[in-house]
Design an enzyme around this catalytic site. Structure first.
Site, short mmCIF file in Angstrom:
data_model
loop_
_atom_site.label_atom_id
_atom_site.label_comp_id
_atom_site.label_asym_id
_atom_site.label_seq_id
_atom_site.Cartn_x
_atom_site.Cartn_y
_atom_site.Cartn_z
CG ASN A 52 -0.31 0.08 2.51
OD1 ASN A 52 0.90 0.29 2.59
ND2 ASN A 52 -1.08 -0.11 3.57
CG PHE A 110 8.10 -8.97 3.94
CD1 PHE A 110 9.20 -9.27 4.73
CD2 PHE A 110 8.00 -9.56 2.70
CE1 PHE A 110 10.18 -10.13 4.29
CE2 PHE A 110 8.98 -10.44 2.24
CZ PHE A 110 10.07 -10.73 3.04
CE1 TYR A 162 6.48 -5.76 14.87
CE2 TYR A 162 8.34 -6.00 16.35
CZ TYR A 162 7.77 -6.18 15.10
OH TYR A 162 8.48 -6.79 14.12
N1 UFG Z 1 19.63 2.56 19.98
C1 UFG Z 1 20.28 3.67 20.49
N2 UFG Z 1 20.07 4.87 19.91
C2 UFG Z 1 19.23 5.04 18.85
C3 UFG Z 1 18.57 3.90 18.32
C4 UFG Z 1 18.79 2.68 18.92
O1 UFG Z 1 21.03 3.58 21.48
O2 UFG Z 1 19.07 6.18 18.39
C5 UFG Z 1 19.86 1.27 20.60
C6 UFG Z 1 18.59 0.65 21.15
O3 UFG Z 1 18.36 1.08 22.45
C7 UFG Z 1 18.91 -0.84 21.04
C8 UFG Z 1 19.83 -0.93 19.83
O4 UFG Z 1 20.31 0.38 19.61
O5 UFG Z 1 19.62 -1.23 22.16
C9 UFG Z 1 19.13 -1.40 18.58
O6 UFG Z 1 17.96 -0.60 18.40
P1 UFG Z 1 17.07 -0.68 17.08
O7 UFG Z 1 15.97 0.30 17.25
O8 UFG Z 1 17.94 -0.58 15.88
O9 UFG Z 1 16.51 -2.16 17.10
P2 UFG Z 1 15.68 -2.93 18.23
O10 UFG Z 1 16.60 -3.96 18.79
O11 UFG Z 1 15.04 -2.02 19.19
O12 UFG Z 1 14.50 -3.48 17.37
C10 UFG Z 1 14.63 -4.63 16.62
C11 UFG Z 1 13.60 -4.61 15.50
C12 UFG Z 1 12.22 -4.67 16.06
C13 UFG Z 1 12.10 -5.82 17.02
C14 UFG Z 1 13.15 -5.72 18.08
C15 UFG Z 1 13.10 -6.90 19.00
O13 UFG Z 1 13.75 -3.43 14.73
O14 UFG Z 1 11.31 -4.84 15.02
O15 UFG Z 1 14.42 -5.72 17.47
O16 UFG Z 1 13.26 -6.45 20.29
F1 UFG Z 1 10.91 -5.79 17.64
#
Ligand code: UFG
Length: 330
Positions: free
Chosen positions: A32, A73, A141
């Site tokens: 979409n 996806f 989520y």
């Molecule tokens: N982080 C920072 N600063 C930022 C962004 C992220 O320190 O600006 C840290 C986060 O706290 C985390 C790590 O970088 O520790 C990775 O963060 P992301 O947002 O890149 O990824 P996440 O691990 O939070 O999320 C991923 C997927 C989600 C899924 C999740 C599972 O993107 O879809 O893993 O917990 F749900």
């Protein structure tokens, strides 16, 4: 017979479409374009702009095209957003998912590959995480993804719909033509690279008091091409008559936020300033996958596991697409 890729204009979807084409598969994309980009869809692939929440859209596609399998996806995937707008997540990730399953069954399409997530485990009791560990999502989520996994389990038992649920850890990296372009961007590696590219002043490191080797969160980063390859194996497994499966997808190696920063500094040659900020709500300290099950069952072999190469590929794409897919993109 074709594979219908729903969400094939998104980050992981567009790379999977590219890999499917490379593997000689016939692909149709439904998207979409709410979060995906028309430009991300590989050339020559039919893109149907429409919403999978609409039974009419799905019915028409299944009527008009010989669809053998669906790769799905098209979910919302931001933890923080899911806590602010939970109903959006239930509607898109579960309600629309039920519509998809109903329409697949009506059309006698009974093979589905589903993008699930490490978020189904919540705060793990131990790492590496295997698929049989406790499922305790800490955000809407993760809960919506787990709920859809459960719906698929019922749909197999009662309706014979076979599925492979792939629980992704942290997707990263790019191919020559497709990369990560979210608006807003919330993921660590693209944000770090935006600082390196001069688009942001510094990175906010969310917390340095976690029980990890340097106090920042540990994640298992997996190259998007290796993720995409797993979808091809999953389709072939289902095509060969295989039963429903659930698999983790990661490299089995964890890197802290500080380590990612250091590697990105080396790759980009930029100092990438960073400052420590409070923890982000709902972030587990450490997420590392055991992918032994998919390696053993389907012969999945990650080829691009080196974190430097993952970041290098993302940086290369970023440099060639400084504005992502561009101002004209959706
Ligand atoms: N982080 C920072 N600063 C930022 C962004 C992220 O320190 O600006 C840290 C986060 O706290 C985390 C790590 O970088 O520790 C990775 O963060 P992301 O947002 O890149 O990824 P996440 O691990 O939070 O999320 C991923 C997927 C989600 C899924 C999740 C599972 O993107 O879809 O893993 O917990 F749900």
């Amino acid at each position: 017979m074709a594979t219908l890729v729903i969400g094939g204009a998104g980050y992981i979807g567009s790379v999977t479409v590219e890999q499917l084409l490379g593997a000689g598969e016939d692909v149709i994309v439904l998207d979409n374009l709410s979060r995906g980009h028309r430009e991300a869809v590989a050339e020559g692939v039919k893109l149907i702009e429409g919403d999978m929440a609409s039974p009419a859209v799905l019915k028409r596609i299944f009527h008009d095209h010989p669809i053998e399998a669906v790769v799905h996806f098209a979910a919302h995937s931001l933890v923080a957003e899911s806590m602010i707008h939970p109903l959006r997540y239930w509607e898109n990730n579960v309600q629309a998912g039920i519509t998809l399953v109903r329409c697949m069954l009506e059309a006698q399409v009974r093979k589905l590959v589903f993008s699930s997530t490490a978020a189904v485990y919540g705060e793990p009791t131990q790492v590496p995480i295997t698929e049989d560990m406790p499922l305790a999502p800490t955000n809407t989520y993760g809960l919506t993804k787990l709920t859809f996994e459960r719906i698929l389990r019922d749909a197999e038992r009662a309706n014979g719909l076979r599925s492979v649920c792939l629980r992704y850890f942290n997707a990263a990296g790019a191919t020559e033509r497709a990369g990560e372009d979210h608006d807003p961007e919330t993921h660590l590696i693209p944000l770090v690279l935006e600082v390196a590219a001069g688009k942001r002043e510094k990175l906010a490191v969310f917390g340095d008091d976690y029980p990890t080797r340097d106090g920042t969160c540990v994640r298992d980063y997996i190259h998007v091409v290796d993720l995409a390859e797993a979808h091809i194996l999953a389709i072939r497994h289902l095509r060969g008559g295989g039963d429903s499966r659930i698999y983790n997808l990661g490299n089995g190696k964890g890197f802290t936020v500080r380590e990612i920063l250091e590697i990105a500094r080396a790759v980009t040659g930029h100092p990438i300033p960073a400052e420590i900020r409070p923890r982000r709500a709902g972030d587990p300290a450490t997420l590392i996958a055991s992918s032994e099950r998919i390696i053993r069952d389907l012969g999945w072999r990650p080829q691009l596991g080196d974190i430097r190469e993952i970041i290098r590929s993302a940086w290369s794409w970023h440099q060639r697409h400084p504005r992502g897919y561009g101002a004209s993109a959706h």
